[in-house]
Design an enzyme around this catalytic site. Structure first.
Site, PDB file in Angstrom:
ATOM      1  N   SER A 165       0.841  -1.193   0.000  1.00  7.60           N
ATOM      2  CA  SER A 165       0.000   0.000   0.000  1.00  7.60           C
ATOM      3  C   SER A 165       0.886   1.257   0.000  1.00  7.60           C
ATOM      4  O   SER A 165       1.765   1.365  -0.858  1.00  7.60           O
ATOM      5  CB  SER A 165      -0.949  -0.041   1.202  1.00  7.60           C
ATOM      6  OG  SER A 165      -1.984   0.914   1.070  1.00  7.60           O
ATOM      7  N   ASP A 181      -9.104  -6.093  -4.947  1.00  8.67           N
ATOM      8  CA  ASP A 181      -8.692  -4.780  -4.443  1.00  8.67           C
ATOM      9  C   ASP A 181      -9.478  -3.678  -5.149  1.00  8.67           C
ATOM     10  O   ASP A 181      -9.366  -3.496  -6.365  1.00  8.67           O
ATOM     11  CB  ASP A 181      -7.190  -4.595  -4.676  1.00  8.67           C
ATOM     12  CG  ASP A 181      -6.599  -3.435  -3.889  1.00  8.67           C
ATOM     13  OD1 ASP A 181      -7.349  -2.520  -3.505  1.00  8.67           O
ATOM     14  OD2 ASP A 181      -5.373  -3.445  -3.670  1.00  8.67           O
ATOM     15  N   HIS A 208      -8.318  -4.929  -0.550  1.00  6.68           N
ATOM     16  CA  HIS A 208      -6.984  -4.356  -0.419  1.00  6.68           C
ATOM     17  C   HIS A 208      -6.235  -4.890   0.807  1.00  6.68           C
ATOM     18  O   HIS A 208      -5.020  -5.085   0.775  1.00  6.68           O
ATOM     19  CB  HIS A 208      -7.099  -2.832  -0.343  1.00  6.68           C
ATOM     20  CG  HIS A 208      -5.799  -2.122  -0.189  1.00  6.68           C
ATOM     21  ND1 HIS A 208      -4.846  -2.086  -1.180  1.00  6.68           N
ATOM     22  CD2 HIS A 208      -5.281  -1.402   0.848  1.00  6.68           C
ATOM     23  CE1 HIS A 208      -3.805  -1.379  -0.777  1.00  6.68           C
ATOM     24  NE2 HIS A 208      -4.030  -0.964   0.449  1.00  6.68           N
TER      25      HIS A 208
END
Length: 380
Positions: free
Chosen positions: A186, A333, A361
């Protein structure tokens, strides 16, 4: 597929029912703080700001080899901390800041670090640091400005992800590490990308999980809404350090971290519990994070574009072809869709793997068995 048994701690609050492959754990870690840019030097940010001093909070696991060739630098996500792995003992825990205590005793990727695990401290010197601008011990809005003796607060200068990467490069200097394998998910994956482009000679291998080459309009829109939840809160405008809008910001963000499949699987029979879950996460977030750090780091994310000043995304990613790289997408995601990560991998000449999960995610934190299997084929 894994099932979440308990919502407990970590970047996005996910703990798995399944234990790690190895039941052995590392000794209780000891967090440290390093002054990396002292007052005689200072830190000039990419956007023209200035910090008279920069400190990073960090933890290390294992020992740097004599050849200094076994370092792994792990970058955490938006609201993570330096506490990657292990469980603090009581003495260490008592000495932590209130926010660090609220984060919890156990590391956020604990199931991947330890004897017999993919990041085995017997093999690797694993380093994890709290990002510049955060609120878990590194220089951020909660820190005291040496010039005034008061917290920076709203006066903390805006950052870019290149600022975050530059601070962590200086940490490697401090630790005597010349070259490292980079791993990030991320926000951490974005910082890893920037680090690799800024300091390619210092990168042994690169692993990017659930992160794009550019923070596009869809992801920016989620960040915008989360920030507005804070900025438009009258409590925040009056100077309340824990505005209720921060809880709403967390709820909005959580909707981008998870996926419809996961919500349906968990709460299909009682859909109102999905709403209760978001409220619960918001309440917990008020105890463990700070509004100003959220604003600083989410704005820094929105500056992410590897092509900025490098001739565009395609030209920038071509520069990574000399570095062995692995990009990992997630099939569900919503925030950084798998096609986006797959496209970045293609342009970088990198390997691409995909996590299969109903959890969206957050799967790079939840599906640790899959993450371990993917890394096993790349790290050695």
């Amino acid at each position: 597929m894994s099932e979440i048994a308990l919502e407990a701690w970590g970047e996005h609050e996910a703990l798995l029912l399944k234990p790690p492959r190895s039941p052995l754990s590392i000794p209780p870690p000891k967090p440290r703080t390093a002054v990396l840019f002292p007052r005689r030097e200072g830190f000039y940010t990419e956007l023209g700001g200035y910090l008279p001093e920069v400190r990073l909070r960090f933890e290390t696991y294992g020992t740097l080899s004599r050849r200094r060739d076994n370092a792994v630098l792990v970058f955490h996500a938006l609201t993570g901390s330096a506490h990657l792995a292990g469980t603090y003992d009581e003495e260490t825990f008592k000495g932590l800041s209130p926010l660090e205590k609220a984060f919890g005793k156990e590391g956020w990727w604990d199931s991947l670090v330890g004897p017999g695990r993919i990041l085995d401290p017997a093999l690797y010197y694993v380093v994890s640091a709290n990002h510049l601008g955060s609120c878990y011990g590194s220089t951020g809005p909660l820190s005291l400005d040496p010039r005034t003796g008061r917290p920076y607060g709203k006066a903390f200068p805006p950052l870019t992800l290149r600022d975050l990467a530059r601070a962590q490069a200086r940490l490697l200097d401090h630790l005597g590490v010349e070259k490292a394998t980079l791993i990030g998910g991320s926000l951490g994956g974005m910082v890893a990308l920037e680090f690799a482009l800024m300091y390619p000679e210092r990168v042994k291998k690169l692993v990017v999980l659930a992160a794009p080459a550019r923070h596009g309009p869809w992801a920016r829109a989620f960040n915008h809404l989360s920030r507005q939840a804070i900025l438009q809160d009258p409590e925040y405008q009056k100077g309340n350090p824990v505005p209720r809008g921060l809880a709403l910001a967390r709820g909005i963000a959580m909707m981008s971290y998870r996926a419809p499949e996961g919500f349906e699987a968990r709460w299909g029979g009682e859909p109102e519990l999905g709403e209760t879950y978001l409220d619960y996460q918001g309440e917990k977030f008020l105890r463990r994070f700070h509004a100003e750090s959220y604003l600083v780091l989410s704005r820094a994310m929105d500056t992410h574009d590897v092509g900025r000043g490098r001739g565009g995304v395609e030209e920038a990613l071509k520069r990574l072809r000399a570095i062995p790289s692995l990009f990992v997408g997630i099939d569900t995601d919503l925030l950084y869709p798998a096609w986006e990560v797959r496209q970045a991998a293609r342009l970088a000449g990198a390997r691409y793997r995909e996590i299969k999960s109903p959890h969206g995610h957050d799967a790079f934190l939840i599906e640790t068995d899959q993450v371990e299997e993917i890394l096993e084929g790349f790290l050695p």
